[in-house]
Each structure stands twice: as structure tokens, then as C-alpha cells.
Design a protein around this motif. Structure first.
Motif, PDB file in Angstrom:
ATOM      1  N   TYR A  68      30.054  -5.707  47.389  1.00  0.00           N
ATOM      2  CA  TYR A  68      28.595  -5.606  47.255  1.00  0.00           C
ATOM      3  C   TYR A  68      27.960  -6.768  48.001  1.00  0.00           C
ATOM      4  N   TYR A  69      27.170  -6.446  49.041  1.00  0.00           N
ATOM      5  CA  TYR A  69      26.558  -7.456  49.891  1.00  0.00           C
ATOM      6  C   TYR A  69      25.054  -7.193  49.990  1.00  0.00           C
ATOM      7  N   PRO A  70      24.279  -7.581  48.995  1.00  0.00           N
ATOM      8  CA  PRO A  70      22.835  -7.319  49.049  1.00  0.00           C
ATOM      9  C   PRO A  70      22.162  -8.072  50.187  1.00  0.00           C
ATOM     10  N   LYS A  71      21.177  -7.442  50.782  1.00  0.00           N
ATOM     11  CA  LYS A  71      20.473  -8.039  51.916  1.00  0.00           C
ATOM     12  C   LYS A  71      19.792  -9.343  51.491  1.00  0.00           C
ATOM     13  N   ALA A  73      21.220 -12.089  50.609  1.00  0.00           N
ATOM     14  CA  ALA A  73      22.021 -12.922  49.700  1.00  0.00           C
ATOM     15  C   ALA A  73      22.841 -13.935  50.494  1.00  0.00           C
ATOM     16  N   GLU A  88      27.684  -5.259  39.322  1.00  0.00           N
ATOM     17  CA  GLU A  88      26.402  -4.647  39.666  1.00  0.00           C
ATOM     18  C   GLU A  88      26.353  -3.176  39.261  1.00  0.00           C
ATOM     19  N   TRP A  92      23.643  -1.690  36.753  1.00  0.00           N
ATOM     20  CA  TRP A  92      22.796  -0.586  37.201  1.00  0.00           C
ATOM     21  C   TRP A  92      22.880   0.600  36.237  1.00  0.00           C
ATOM     22  N   TRP A 258      23.805   3.068  47.800  1.00  0.00           N
ATOM     23  CA  TRP A 258      24.060   1.662  48.103  1.00  0.00           C
ATOM     24  C   TRP A 258      24.742   1.507  49.465  1.00  0.00           C
ATOM     25  N   GLU A 261      24.088  -1.793  51.001  1.00  0.00           N
ATOM     26  CA  GLU A 261      24.714  -2.898  50.262  1.00  0.00           C
ATOM     27  C   GLU A 261      26.201  -3.048  50.574  1.00  0.00           C
TER      28      GLU A 261
END
Length: 318
Positions: A68-71, A73, A88, A92, A258, A261
């Protein structure tokens, strides 16, 4: 909208109202062919993961799924990103506790053990790969979870559990291997307790646009190439999954995309495959694993063109 539902064949009747002998023979041959096809698919999946799991673990650790690589971060390790994915997804889905969970398509049990520690619950996992099941049990023992987590070889479409056995039913990136999506969800619902939660994280193809009846030709070709390398049957969309959840009577259904993500993940996997350790490991693992590695850029292409989606769906059993 495409919807996956079990097909119910109507057999021609003889004058006395019974199915004709010819129909019975035809139905029998069809059933044998279907079982044979399923067996061949299952064997391919099992062999693929028997062969490749050791290499994956040596390079990526015990979590055999996307990170999981959220923008926006901060940078983090891929292993941390994989753990973040579990956290996550649980957040969720609104899963804050569990007493008994099942991990359907468990790999070597990374998710199961993480959730068992987090919630203090028992965890059972099933996989088609004997290598994965054995390694999952060994890791559970090494990590002091031998009495909490256990893993076995079993078919997700015919699970070896009683009805209403688990209050958390988890499937992380295994739905794409299921040749019958409706039966897959049906089994997840069957083993889920009333009030329990089902969570599926899986690859899907994009939803069809209004007026479309099927994917474009170039999209089908790309998916076919990916399917052959990864032992995947026909793909479906998240709208298809939603329809199946609704048909099962699940409530509080929620879906998410996602894809953005997880987008950095495939570049990281390709980079690791091109490393000295990756080349050496692929050579030792064998041709099946090499084929999978060669197709990684196609997955990345599918993500880039909006065809391949990383989707989540959750629902509660009434």
C-alpha cells in the motif's frame, strides 16, 4: 453489466417427463470435462506456487501480496507497504475485532498470522499449494502461533469447514484464480457466521461502460497473456462481484478501487526480478516462475491503461 452466476442447464425431457438417456450421457460427459478442467487449473495453480513461493519469501518476506503506497506518503520499504495493506484493508472494511478468521488463498499465511496477533483470534488458512501450507505451519510454530494459526491444502470452492464457522472471512489476492466467482463468494458466505464480515481483495478488469457488452479486443488479448502465465481463469469486474454479493443477501456492501495505491508495487517487483538475486532465484525456481516474471510488465501495462484494477469488496452476512 456482466454478472457471474451459476448456470442451470435445462435438460430435454422424454415423454414420461424424465431426462432422456442421451441427455444423461451428455450431461455426464460435460460434468467430467468440467471436473477435468478444474483439476487441471488447480494443479497449475498449485505447481506455480509450489515452485515460486520460496523465491518470493526470500526476496519479499512472508506477505505474498501488493503493498500500500498512498500518494504523498513518505517512502517506505516494500515489506512495510505489504503490512500496511493488511492494516488499511481492515480499517477500510470496518473490521475491528475477530474471534475466528479464515484466510482463503492464504499463501504462506502472512495475513493470517498478522491478524491473529492483532485481534488475538484463531486463524485457519487454505491453499492449493502443499509447499505453502507446510511453510505456513512452520512459520506459525516459529513465531509462537502454533496453537493460534494453522494451514491446510483445500479448494476454496469446496471448503472443508462447517457452515457459520468464522466471524472474519478474508481473501487477499486469490479471487482472480477462481473459475466460478459466484460459487467462490457462495462458499465464503456459507462459512461466515451471521453478522460476520467477508473481505475480498482481488484483481479485476475495469467495469464496462454504458453500451459496452464486452472488453475491447486488445484488452482481451492482454488479459489472455496474463492468464496463461499466472493460471487465471476468466476475469470479472468489481460490478460483477457486487452483484454476486447482493445475490447472496450480504448487507453493508462497500467497494473500492486502490489501483493507484498499489501502482508502485509492480515496478518494485520488476526491479527485484532483474537483480542478481532475482535472476539466480528465477533460474533455480524453474520455467513456471520465469514465465510469471516475464509477464510482470504486462500487469504493469494493464494497470497503466486502466484495464487491470486492484479492487476491494466487503459485506456482512445477515
Amino acid at each position: 453489466m456482466e454478472v457471474f452466476r451459476p448456470s442451470i442447464a435445462q435438460s430435454p425431457k422424454s415423454p414420461d417427463g424424465q431426462a432422456s438417456d442421451n441427455t444423461k450421457v451428455t450431461d455426464s460427459k460435460t460434468a467430467v470435462a468440467e471436473r477435468s478442467g478444474k483439476s487441471t487449473l488447480n494443479e497449475g495453480i498449485a505447481n506455480f506456487y509450489d515452485e515460486s513461493s520460496g523465491l518470493w519469501e526470500s526476496m519479499w518476506g512472508e506477505h505474498m501480496h501488493h503493498g500500500y503506497y498512498p500518494k504523498g506518503a513518505a517512502p517506505k520499504s516494500n515489506q512495510k507497504a505489504q503490512i500496511d495493506m493488511i492494516e488499511e484493508v481492515l480499517s477500510w472494511a470496518g473490521a475491528t475485532s475477530a474471534t475466528k478468521m479464515v484466510d482463503v488463498g492464504c499463501g504462506i499465511g502472512g495475513s493470517s498470522r498478522h491478524i491473529a496477533r492483532k485481534f488475538g483470534c484463531t486463524a485457519q488458512g487454505i491453499t492449493l499449494s502443499p509447499v505453502q501450507a507446510a511453510r505456513g505451519n512452520a512459520l506459525a510454530k516459529e513465531q509462537g502461533l502454533g496453537e493460534k494459526a494453522s494451514f491446510q491444502v483445500a479448494d476454496a470452492l469446496q471448503q472443508p469447514f462447517e457452515d457459520n464457522s468464522f466471524d472474519l472471512v478474508w481473501s487477499m489476492e486469490s479471487g482472480e484464480h477462481m473459475p466460478d466467482k459466484a460459487r467462490f463468494v457462495g462458499e465464503l458466505a456459507r462459512v461466515c457466521m451471521p453478522g460476520g464480515r467477508i473481505i475480498i481483495v482481488t484483481w479485476c478488469h475495469r467495469n464496462l461502460e454504458q453500451g459496452e457488452t464486452e472488453l475491447k479486443g486488445n484488452e482481451k488479448l492482454l488479459l489472455d497473456l496474463i492468464c496463461k502465465a499466472y493460471y487465471l481463469p476468466e476475469w470479472c469486474s468489481i460490478n460483477d462481484y457486487r452483484a454476486i454479493f447482493e445475490a447472496e443477501g450480504l448487507r453493508d456492501i462497500k467497494v473500492a478501487d486502490w489501483s493507484q495505491e498499489v501502482a508502485p508495487f509492480w515496478g518494485a517487483v520488476i526491479k527485484s526480478a532483474l537483480s542478481t538475486q532475482g535472476f539466480s532465484g528465477l533460474f533455480k525456481a524453474g520455467w513456471t516462475t520465469i514465465k510469471g516474471a516475464l509477464v510482470m510488465p504486462l500487469m504493469s501495462t494493464g494497470f497503466s491503461m486502466g484495464l487491470v484494477k486492484f479492487n476491494l469488496i466487503t459485506g456482512v452476512k445477515s
